[in-house]
Design a protein around this motif. Structure first.
Motif, PDB file in Angstrom:
ATOM      1  N   PHE A 185       0.823  -1.220   0.000  1.00  0.00           N
ATOM      2  CA  PHE A 185       0.000   0.000   0.000  1.00  0.00           C
ATOM      3  C   PHE A 185       0.854   1.267   0.000  1.00  0.00           C
ATOM      4  O   PHE A 185       0.330   2.366  -0.180  1.00  0.00           O
ATOM      5  CB  PHE A 185      -0.926   0.005   1.232  1.00  0.00           C
ATOM      6  N   LYS A 212       3.142   3.972  -1.586  1.00  0.00           N
ATOM      7  CA  LYS A 212       3.300   4.415  -2.972  1.00  0.00           C
ATOM      8  C   LYS A 212       4.617   5.154  -3.191  1.00  0.00           C
ATOM      9  O   LYS A 212       4.969   5.472  -4.312  1.00  0.00           O
ATOM     10  CB  LYS A 212       2.154   5.370  -3.372  1.00  0.00           C
ATOM     11  N   ARG A 213       5.269   5.502  -2.098  1.00  0.00           N
ATOM     12  CA  ARG A 213       6.471   6.324  -2.227  1.00  0.00           C
ATOM     13  C   ARG A 213       7.597   5.753  -1.366  1.00  0.00           C
ATOM     14  O   ARG A 213       7.358   4.912  -0.499  1.00  0.00           O
ATOM     15  CB  ARG A 213       6.153   7.757  -1.780  1.00  0.00           C
ATOM     16  N   LEU A 214       8.800   6.270  -1.577  1.00  0.00           N
ATOM     17  CA  LEU A 214       9.894   5.875  -0.698  1.00  0.00           C
ATOM     18  C   LEU A 214       9.552   6.327   0.723  1.00  0.00           C
ATOM     19  O   LEU A 214       9.016   7.417   0.926  1.00  0.00           O
ATOM     20  CB  LEU A 214      11.191   6.553  -1.132  1.00  0.00           C
TER      21      LEU A 214
END
Ligand code: FES
Lengths: 375, 119
Positions: free
Chosen positions: A274, A276-278
């Motif tokens: 879930f 979505k980013r670093l």
């Protein structure tokens, strides 16, 4: 009220007004707690350590100009006026309810202390705002308290205690609190408390610390674990506008955690599909840290490098921790970090993050030591 | 100009056993997964691991914490044997949102039971 028409400059994210004495405290409580507190005082849950002489600055003992530490006027004279504060966030006595097992007691005490801060402290000076206490022992009750007080214009944050909970802060148990805070735009003020050993069965991940010294030095481990927990369990995917302030947990631990999370995300992202980013991106967007106690390496350049690594100019805010023993005055921060980032670090960042009404925009002109002898 | 190279019999490829072929100066790992053949440069751009020993997995995603995980078998990734980073087998991009490293992917085809790589 502040006498000056000019706003001050310093925005201070951590000021500890003391709890009231038992009789006054009882006035703010319903039964059966009213009688309990009047008779026995608040329930105590300590760590088995001797706190550094009560945890206070020695130069603030007794009367100063006819005032003692229990009164707002003492804080106004010795902090807000002395250092030219624009704003000071009252965060209370952090040990009073954290870790206490009984959720009903914690809810009543939190509400009583919040009401008392509103009655006794806020009216005295416009520069005071407050972080409200909520019973983390019962998230639904915490939500009720946030709904009761969260829209008050002087309430600027909600307190959570980084060291005193059996459940880490990424857990969905807390999500009702986050939902309410996000809705109202209130940051979570995450502060250590004195009850770590009882709440967590140990002061540190390695086990019990023998001394306050040992426990206090390892506080950053809690902040690492709480930060990883919130990011990796998707708190900021679920609540993208939620704001967290990590207070008194240090800063230098952060680069390691960011690098390690970002590195391991590439290999372990299937466990957190879930995200979505670093992981480091969520820190930039959702987390701020405060200065006190600023780390003190023998070579100050090492600290400055770390500040650069964490983009301190945009992610760090000033906190004094007044009147505690490890207080940092603003000039101490400037002496460590240089004046270049002080506009944002001592003023702008917190104005924005706490949602202060900052129409006028004072410009940083430098700090200087203002110890009591210079009064 | 790249050319098609006959590198193996399709029936000799198994998911368990990596095949490494050298074309020119380049070592290439050849993998079979769900009856499809993939070829990638046999050196991970992160720290040099032999990608032929990597594993191919479907892409997994989830719209939000707690929501069901979506498994996409049409968008496989190869994960490096050492630190398990994933690389999209269509584009070579790392499946984490970073620009580098990328993994060189080679086109493959199977014809008359033989595996060909364009390299
Ligand atoms: S060598 Fe491939 S991920 Fe590290």
């Amino acid at each position: 009220m502040s006498g000056s028409s000019q706003p001050g400059f310093i925005v201070d994210c951590d000021i500890h007004q003391p709890d009231p004495l038992n009789e006054e405290f009882a006035e703010y409580l319903p039964e059966p707690y009213k009688t309990e507190i009047a008779t026995f005082g608040p329930r105590k849950l300590f760590s088995g350590h001797r706190f550094e002489d009560g945890g206070m600055r020695w130069d603030l003992r007794g009367e100063i100009n006819g005032k003692v530490m229990d009164e707002p006027g003492f804080f106004i004279e010795n902090l807000l006026d002395r250092y030219d504060h624009r704003f000071g966030l009252l965060t209370g006595n952090v040990g009073t309810i954290s870790g206490i097992p009984d959720p009903d007691y914690a809810a009543a005490i939190a509400a009583g202390l919040n009401d008392r801060t509103m009655d006794v402290w806020l009216p005295v000076d416009d520069r005071f705002g407050m972080s409200i206490l909520v019973p983390l022992q019962d998230p639904q009750a915490a939500v009720r308290e946030i709904r009761r007080l969260g829209e008050h214009p002087r309430v600027k944050a909600v307190s959570m205690f980084a060291t005193a909970n059996r459940i880490p802060f990424g857990d969905r148990y807390y999500w009702p609190i986050y939902a309410e805070c996000e809705k109202l735009g209130l940051p979570i003020h995450m502060h250590p408390s004195t009850t770590a050993v009882i709440a967590n069965h140990a002061h540190t991940p390695a086990g019990e610390a023998a001394t306050y010294f040992e426990s206090h030095c390892t506080l950053p481990t809690y902040y690492m674990a709480q930060t990883a927990s919130m990011i990796l369990r998707g708190v900021f995917e679920q609540f993208p506008s939620l704001k967290i302030i990590l207070v008194e947990g240090g800063i230098s631990w952060l680069p390691h955690l960011l690098w390690r999370m970002d590195a391991e995300y590439k290999g372990l992202k299937h466990e957190v599909p879930f995200l979505k980013r670093l992981p480091s991106q969520y820190v930039k967007d959702n987390i701020r840290l405060t200065t006190q106690p600023i780390e003190d390496p023998a070579d100050v350049r090492h600290l400055q490098q770390i500040m650069e690594m964490v983009d301190a100019e945009n992610t760090v805010m000033y906190a004094s921790d007044f009147p505690h023993w490890d207080f940092d005055e603003p000039s101490h921060i400037e002496s460590k970090l240089g004046s270049g980032m002080m506009q944002k670090l001592l003023h702008d960042n917190a104005c924005e993050y706490l949602g202060l009404d900052c129409d006028s925009h004072p410009v940083f002109t430098g700090t200087e030591p203002r110890v009591l002898a210079d009064a | 100009m790249p050319e098609w190279h006959d590198v193996a019999a399709f029936e000799d490829l198994t998911p368990e056993k990596p095949l490494v072929v050298t074309i020119g100066n380049t070592s290439i790992g050849v993998k079979v997964w769900r009856d499809k053949v993939f070829a990638v440069v046999n050196r991970c751009g992160h720290a040099g691991a032999p990608m032929a020993y990597g594993e191919i997995h479907p892409t997994m995603s989830s719209p939000s914490p707690g929501a069901p995980v979506e498994v996409d078998y049409d968008k496989p990734e190869i994960r490096c044997p050492w630190h398990h980073w994933g690389f999209d087998l269509g584009t070579g991009a790392c499946t984490a949102p970073i620009r580098r490293p990328r993994l060189r992917i080679y086109e493959t085809r199977v014809e008359d039971g033989r595996v060909y790589i364009l390299a």
